[in-house]
Motif scaffolding. Structure first.
Motif, PDB file in Angstrom:
ATOM      1  N   HIS A 215       0.828  -1.213   0.000  1.00  0.00           N
ATOM      2  CA  HIS A 215       0.000   0.000   0.000  1.00  0.00           C
ATOM      3  C   HIS A 215       0.864   1.267   0.000  1.00  0.00           C
ATOM      4  N   HIS A 216       1.902   1.292  -0.832  1.00  0.00           N
ATOM      5  CA  HIS A 216       2.860   2.398  -0.756  1.00  0.00           C
ATOM      6  C   HIS A 216       2.265   3.729  -1.173  1.00  0.00           C
ATOM      7  N   GLU A 217       1.150   3.757  -1.901  1.00  0.00           N
ATOM      8  CA  GLU A 217       0.543   5.043  -2.235  1.00  0.00           C
ATOM      9  C   GLU A 217      -0.965   5.049  -2.007  1.00  0.00           C
ATOM     10  N   ALA A 218      -1.468   4.041  -1.362  1.00  0.00           N
ATOM     11  CA  ALA A 218      -2.907   3.948  -1.113  1.00  0.00           C
ATOM     12  C   ALA A 218      -3.321   4.916  -0.007  1.00  0.00           C
ATOM     13  N   ALA A 219      -4.616   5.041   0.186  1.00  0.00           N
ATOM     14  CA  ALA A 219      -5.125   5.819   1.319  1.00  0.00           C
ATOM     15  C   ALA A 219      -4.576   5.228   2.608  1.00  0.00           C
ATOM     16  N   VAL A 220      -4.196   6.107   3.560  1.00  0.00           N
ATOM     17  CA  VAL A 220      -3.518   5.625   4.757  1.00  0.00           C
ATOM     18  C   VAL A 220      -4.486   5.120   5.810  1.00  0.00           C
ATOM     19  N   GLY A 221      -5.780   5.435   5.667  1.00  0.00           N
ATOM     20  CA  GLY A 221      -6.759   4.958   6.629  1.00  0.00           C
ATOM     21  C   GLY A 221      -6.720   5.757   7.928  1.00  0.00           C
ATOM     22  N   GLY A 222      -7.412   5.251   8.934  1.00  0.00           N
ATOM     23  CA  GLY A 222      -7.440   5.926  10.219  1.00  0.00           C
ATOM     24  C   GLY A 222      -8.491   7.021  10.273  1.00  0.00           C
ATOM     25  N   GLY A 223      -8.396   7.866  11.299  1.00  0.00           N
ATOM     26  CA  GLY A 223      -9.368   8.927  11.517  1.00  0.00           C
ATOM     27  C   GLY A 223      -8.839  10.295  11.129  1.00  0.00           C
ATOM     28  N   MET A 224      -9.744  11.270  11.031  1.00  0.00           N
ATOM     29  CA  MET A 224      -9.371  12.608  10.591  1.00  0.00           C
ATOM     30  C   MET A 224      -8.589  13.380  11.654  1.00  0.00           C
ATOM     31  N   LEU A 225      -8.649  12.946  12.912  1.00  0.00           N
ATOM     32  CA  LEU A 225      -7.940  13.640  13.985  1.00  0.00           C
ATOM     33  C   LEU A 225      -6.641  12.937  14.379  1.00  0.00           C
ATOM     34  N   ASP A 226      -6.242  11.935  13.600  1.00  0.00           N
ATOM     35  CA  ASP A 226      -5.035  11.173  13.948  1.00  0.00           C
ATOM     36  C   ASP A 226      -3.799  12.053  14.046  1.00  0.00           C
ATOM     37  N   GLY A 227      -3.645  13.013  13.130  1.00  0.00           N
ATOM     38  CA  GLY A 227      -2.451  13.849  13.127  1.00  0.00           C
ATOM     39  C   GLY A 227      -2.297  14.627  14.410  1.00  0.00           C
ATOM     40  N   LEU A 228      -3.365  15.275  14.863  1.00  0.00           N
ATOM     41  CA  LEU A 228      -3.317  16.032  16.114  1.00  0.00           C
ATOM     42  C   LEU A 228      -3.104  15.090  17.295  1.00  0.00           C
ATOM     43  N   PHE A 362      11.533  12.500   8.975  1.00  0.00           N
ATOM     44  CA  PHE A 362      10.193  11.936   8.797  1.00  0.00           C
ATOM     45  C   PHE A 362      10.172  10.751   7.851  1.00  0.00           C
ATOM     46  N   THR A 363      11.255  10.510   7.119  1.00  0.00           N
ATOM     47  CA  THR A 363      11.274   9.343   6.235  1.00  0.00           C
ATOM     48  C   THR A 363      11.315   8.043   7.020  1.00  0.00           C
ATOM     49  N   ARG A 364      11.561   8.111   8.337  1.00  0.00           N
ATOM     50  CA  ARG A 364      11.721   6.899   9.138  1.00  0.00           C
ATOM     51  C   ARG A 364      10.429   6.427   9.792  1.00  0.00           C
ATOM     52  N   VAL A 365       9.375   7.193   9.675  1.00  0.00           N
ATOM     53  CA  VAL A 365       8.138   6.831  10.367  1.00  0.00           C
ATOM     54  C   VAL A 365       7.134   6.255   9.377  1.00  0.00           C
ATOM     55  N   PRO A 366       6.104   5.539   9.851  1.00  0.00           N
ATOM     56  CA  PRO A 366       5.099   4.946   8.954  1.00  0.00           C
ATOM     57  C   PRO A 366       4.324   6.001   8.179  1.00  0.00           C
ATOM     58  N   ARG A 367       3.653   5.575   7.097  1.00  0.00           N
ATOM     59  CA  ARG A 367       2.952   6.504   6.213  1.00  0.00           C
ATOM     60  C   ARG A 367       1.875   7.290   6.943  1.00  0.00           C
ATOM     61  N   ASN A 368       1.182   6.647   7.874  1.00  0.00           N
ATOM     62  CA  ASN A 368       0.128   7.339   8.594  1.00  0.00           C
ATOM     63  C   ASN A 368       0.679   8.556   9.317  1.00  0.00           C
ATOM     64  N   TYR A 371       1.968  11.390   6.735  1.00  0.00           N
ATOM     65  CA  TYR A 371       0.925  12.228   6.153  1.00  0.00           C
ATOM     66  C   TYR A 371       0.138  13.007   7.193  1.00  0.00           C
ATOM     67  N   LYS A 372      -0.109  12.421   8.346  1.00  0.00           N
ATOM     68  CA  LYS A 372      -0.971  13.070   9.330  1.00  0.00           C
ATOM     69  C   LYS A 372      -0.172  13.805  10.404  1.00  0.00           C
ATOM     70  N   GLY A 373       0.719  13.091  11.082  1.00  0.00           N
ATOM     71  CA  GLY A 373       1.490  13.732  12.142  1.00  0.00           C
ATOM     72  C   GLY A 373       2.402  14.826  11.627  1.00  0.00           C
ATOM     73  N   GLN A 374       3.103  14.553  10.522  1.00  0.00           N
ATOM     74  CA  GLN A 374       3.997  15.561   9.958  1.00  0.00           C
ATOM     75  C   GLN A 374       3.217  16.796   9.528  1.00  0.00           C
ATOM     76  N   ASN A 375       2.066  16.598   8.893  1.00  0.00           N
ATOM     77  CA  ASN A 375       1.271  17.737   8.468  1.00  0.00           C
ATOM     78  C   ASN A 375       0.761  18.532   9.661  1.00  0.00           C
ATOM     79  N   ALA A 376       0.341  17.843  10.728  1.00  0.00           N
ATOM     80  CA  ALA A 376      -0.156  18.540  11.914  1.00  0.00           C
ATOM     81  C   ALA A 376       0.949  19.354  12.577  1.00  0.00           C
ATOM     82  N   VAL A 377       2.159  18.798  12.639  1.00  0.00           N
ATOM     83  CA  VAL A 377       3.285  19.547  13.212  1.00  0.00           C
ATOM     84  C   VAL A 377       3.603  20.772  12.365  1.00  0.00           C
TER      85      VAL A 377
END
Length: 439
Positions: A215-228, A362-368, A371-377
């Motif tokens: 799933h290297h480019e698929a939707a990452v799944g999870g919830g909309m508040l995961d990043g925060l 950030f290249t060392r962390v999972p896709r979720n 996309y979410k945590g990095q963007n929130a930061v």
């Protein structure tokens, strides 16, 4: 503090066979994004200089609210849709907004100058964070960690070239064609960036280092508040948020001091816009020199921690000029006063050294989390820092703190960031993805 850092040297920073096509696309992509932003940035800067830094908390509060509202929307998009849909959709939204601003600047009666200034300041601030954050998230998703240490300094040069080109275009055209046509130029550049992103996605599916990952480019799944949520539950994300807040303590204080200087020195919008463009140009020239001759050599060999320590230490020295200067508004270097020199130096090193280093982590962390945590930061935390620092500066002004005092506070943030960089550079290879903290 769980800030991962790989200290094992990478032998070369050269682009290798099979990477040139994607590096060129990444180069053009980032160049267009930053040029589009820096064409508009001087217009935003003159608006903040016109109202003074005491009004910045209102601007930052509105920006923070807008960013906080959009972060879950972005989280929902990446949770439900694949990368090839999300990236063009984000840029398409901002292109539509740019086109919508053109009649507002062309026909002054549609919106009052103050309301237009507030809306445009907030929109450009949100635009900057999201388009750049999406770019770096995309980069960390298609390149491996080893590639990021070799290639991110090279790719970052494109952004700096765009950041130099943008002020030059604005300075050359603002007296001739006005603001509204410049917005059309920015919209066109963003359309080119979208084309590059789509071609890069196609390359990554066929040749990318992560193409064999599930799933290297698929939707990452999870919830909309995961990043925060990740900022509070994952030690790595908390550490990255702290590092960004310290960087904000340097950048936002310098920005406010220069805004006050510009408002007190220049009496009309054109002069303030030209000064903002010249300041951006000086900072961006320093940035590209660092990227060409320091970062692309140092990051592959010594890792992110050393670059972060150097950025913070040199920023501390530049802020000392403001602290100990008899008159921080008197010309010091190339006609710039100490407050502007501190801004140029700290910003040049932040984008020339610290940002490529930080994003390589950030290249060392999972896709979720990419996309979410990095963007929130990079969005919500950054604008939270802007708001908190601006409110704090207003409170300190009420008890008599002046320019030197603010510079001392910013220098303290730089010292703390330097200590983090030193610690990162000394620690060995650690787990790329620490387990979430237990309740």
């Amino acid at each position: 503090m769980n800030l991962p850092d790989a200290t094992a040297p990478v032998p070369t920073s050269r682009v290798r066979a099979g990477e040139w096509h994607a590096v060129l696309l990444s180069f053009v992509y980032f160049f267009c994004v930053l040029t589009a932003y820096y064409v508009m940035r001087p217009v935003r800067e003159q608006l903040s200089a016109a109202v003074g830094s005491t009004q910045l908390p209102w601007f930052y509060a509105a920006t923070f609210v807008a960013t906080l509202a959009l972060a879950p929307v972005f989280g929902a998009l990446v949770a439900r849709y694949p990368r090839r849909v999300v990236v063009p959709a984000v840029y398409g939204f901002f292109v539509a907004c740019l086109v919508g601003f053109i009649p507002l600047f062309t026909h002054q009666g549609l919106l009052s100058p103050r309301a237009l200034g507030m809306v445009f300041f907030v929109w450009v601030s949100v635009f900057n964070l999201f388009v750049v954050s999406v770019f770096w998230t995309f980069m960390s998703d298609i390149w491996s960690e080893e590639q990021s240490r070799r290639l991110f300094p090279v790719i970052a040069i494109a952004g700096t070239l765009g950041a130099i080109t943008g002020p030059l275009l604005t300075r050359a055209l603002v007296d001739v064609i006005g603001v509204a046509p410049l917005l059309g130029v920015s919209a066109t550049l963003l359309c080119v960036a979208v084309g590059c992103a789509m071609l890069l996605g196609r390359w990554a599916r066929a040749h990318g280092a992560r193409r064999h990952e599930r799933h290297h480019e698929a939707a990452v799944g999870g919830g909309m508040l995961d990043g925060l949520r990740q900022i509070f539950t994952h030690p790595f994300m908390r550490s990255m948020a702290l590092l960004l807040l310290l960087a904000d303590g340097i950048g936002t204080v310098n920005y406010a001091l220069v805004a006050d200087y510009s408002g007190a020195t220049f009496t009309n919008a054109v002069d303030r816009t030209r000064f903002a463009a010249e300041t951006d140009l000086a900072a961006n020239v320093l940035t590209v020199l660092l990227q060409l001759f320091v970062t692309r050599w140092l990051l592959p060999r010594r890792g992110p921690g050393v670059l972060i320590a150097v950025w913070a230490s040199v920023s501390l020295v530049a802020l000392s000029l403001v602290i100990f200067s008899a008159d921080p508004h008197a010309p010091l270097v190339a006609g710039f006063p100490a407050v502007v020199v501190a801004l140029v130096v700290s910003r040049g090193l932040a984008y020339g050294m610290a940002e490529p280093a930080r994003h390589s982590l950030f290249t060392r962390v999972p896709r979720n989390e990419r996309y979410k945590g990095q963007n929130a930061v990079d969005t919500a935390v950054w604008r939270f820092g802007d708001l908190g620092i601006a409110l704090g500066m207003n409170a300190l002004r009420a008890v008599g703190v002046a320019t030197a005092g603010f510079a001392a506070i910013s220098a303290t943030a730089a010292l703390m960031a330097a200590m983090i960089g030193v610690r990162m550079s000394r620690q060995g290879q650690v787990a790329a993805h620490p387990a979430p903290a237990k309740p």
